[in-house]
Enzyme design. Sequence first.
Site, mmCIF file in Angstrom:
data_model
loop_
_atom_site.group_PDB
_atom_site.id
_atom_site.type_symbol
_atom_site.label_atom_id
_atom_site.label_comp_id
_atom_site.label_asym_id
_atom_site.label_seq_id
_atom_site.Cartn_x
_atom_site.Cartn_y
_atom_site.Cartn_z
ATOM 1 N N ARG A 46 0.509 -1.139 0.352
ATOM 2 C CA ARG A 46 0.408 -0.249 -0.122
ATOM 3 C C ARG A 46 0.965 1.052 0.011
ATOM 4 N NH1 ARG A 46 -1.431 1.836 4.841
ATOM 5 N NH2 ARG A 46 -1.412 -0.386 5.034
ATOM 6 N N ASP A 170 -8.285 19.875 -12.900
ATOM 7 C CA ASP A 170 -8.809 18.330 -13.077
ATOM 8 C C ASP A 170 -8.460 18.565 -14.243
ATOM 9 O OD1 ASP A 170 -10.161 16.187 -13.918
ATOM 10 O OD2 ASP A 170 -11.466 16.319 -12.853
ATOM 11 N N LYS A 195 -9.888 7.438 -18.899
ATOM 12 C CA LYS A 195 -9.824 8.244 -19.432
ATOM 13 C C LYS A 195 -8.673 8.161 -20.859
ATOM 14 C CE LYS A 195 -13.734 8.604 -17.386
ATOM 15 N NZ LYS A 195 -14.050 10.165 -16.486
HETATM 16 C C1 LIG Z 1 -14.260 9.930 -14.923
HETATM 17 C C2 LIG Z 1 -13.649 11.662 -14.429
HETATM 18 C C3 LIG Z 1 -13.474 12.256 -13.043
HETATM 19 C C4 LIG Z 1 -13.652 10.899 -12.004
HETATM 20 O O1 LIG Z 1 -12.374 9.657 -12.205
HETATM 21 P P1 LIG Z 1 -13.006 8.194 -12.517
HETATM 22 O O2 LIG Z 1 -11.596 7.173 -12.667
HETATM 23 O O3 LIG Z 1 -13.805 7.839 -12.621
HETATM 24 O O4 LIG Z 1 -12.832 8.138 -10.719
HETATM 25 C C5 LIG Z 1 -12.745 13.182 -12.733
HETATM 26 N N1 LIG Z 1 -12.960 14.415 -13.467
HETATM 27 C C6 LIG Z 1 -13.003 13.713 -14.881
HETATM 28 C C7 LIG Z 1 -12.930 15.251 -15.825
HETATM 29 C C8 LIG Z 1 -13.936 12.926 -15.578
HETATM 30 O O5 LIG Z 1 -13.968 12.356 -16.637
#
Ligand SMILES: *Cc1c(COP(=O)(O)O)cnc(C)c1O
Length: 382
Positions: A46, A170, A195
């Site tokens: 971890r 983000d 993504k």
């Molecule tokens: C998918 C997504 C998240 C969350 O990520 P996960 O890997 O699904 O937990 C956060 N911000 C954006 C812009 C996303 O597209």
Amino acid sequence: MHFETKVLHAGIEPDPVTGAIMTPIYQTSTYVQAAPGDHKGYEYARTQNPTRDVLQQNIAALEGAAYGLCFSTGMGAVDAVAKLLAPGDEVIATNDLYGGTYRLFTKIFANYGIVFHFVNMGDEAAVRAKVNARTKLLWAETPTNPLLRIIDIKAMSVIAKEAGALLAVDNTFASPYLQQPMALGADLVMHSVTKYIGGHSDLVMGALVMNDPTLQERLSYIQNSCGATPGPMDCFLALRGIKTLHLRMQRHCENGEAVATYLAEHPLVGKVYWPGFEEHPGHAVARSQMKGFGGMISFTLRNDSIEAAMAFLKSTKLFSLAESLGGVESLVGHPATMTHASIPREERIANGLSDSLIRLSVGVEHIDDLLDDLSKALMATR
Ligand SMILES: *Cc1c(COP(=O)(O)O)cnc(C)c1O
């Protein structure tokens, strides 16, 4: 080192024991010690894992940052940032936030006495109006989902510095290939590695990068204490995906432009949202802070109804109906009935998310096949 070289080499060395050119998957929970405390820097998986270490260094390099930390999901990464805060602290976040982040802030962290303000971050005065002595974090997401609005990262960093707050961005929709917020003044960059970075729809993961060693120390303490760490197999898959990030993003951008242009000229299409258009209100900022405009596109139908959208969604063959984005294969989604279904219709429409709004994650297939698929599906909406 250029980005195209970093994806293959930053933080990545052949395995010192065998010379294996690919980073090994250290599928282990613990590490043998010669005597108590006499170990090779690894005690428990971890806390440390060599496959994860390589990935963390690589993602940090891609963002031009000193440190990287990976989490089991993107939400795990957002959660770690929110845990820097204490009761009474205030956060200013963009008002068209990723739904999962909005839920985490308002349904979980608001219960712990943290105060969230959601504002249109395209409006600097609106952001400044919410700043006070308790402001500790600005949370920006650009381009936004699903309307591809653009936030000026440099402008937000100026406000954050004046306020003595951190700016977190983000960067999931842009990917580090198209946009590097650290260079624009961000303190933290967050990714859903799920993504574009992973890129093959075969894993769920999150990442944070930062330059400040104190921030790194606090966040890696949270990473280890709270435990949302990724497994070594997923770290390996993410590293493998990253090797082609630049090639994939180039094709996503090319195909994205061709699809956006096609849709804009199509008689059965209403409005097209894509920051590459000169008429897009965020175009100038996008041009200054992004290397390309990406493969995320939203559009409405001339026949602006849920029924027409359903007819479209049932008719695509290559664009698969699914949540998520950023993989090599093209996906299509319908915010009104999928990601944004919990928002009351009036409010949703007031925010620009009309009934027929369709979101595309344009993949890397041949453009003629993609346009053919869209053309046939649009015919079904008449
Ligand atoms: C998918 C997504 C998240 C969350 O990520 P996960 O890997 O699904 O937990 C956060 N911000 C954006 C812009 C996303 O597209």
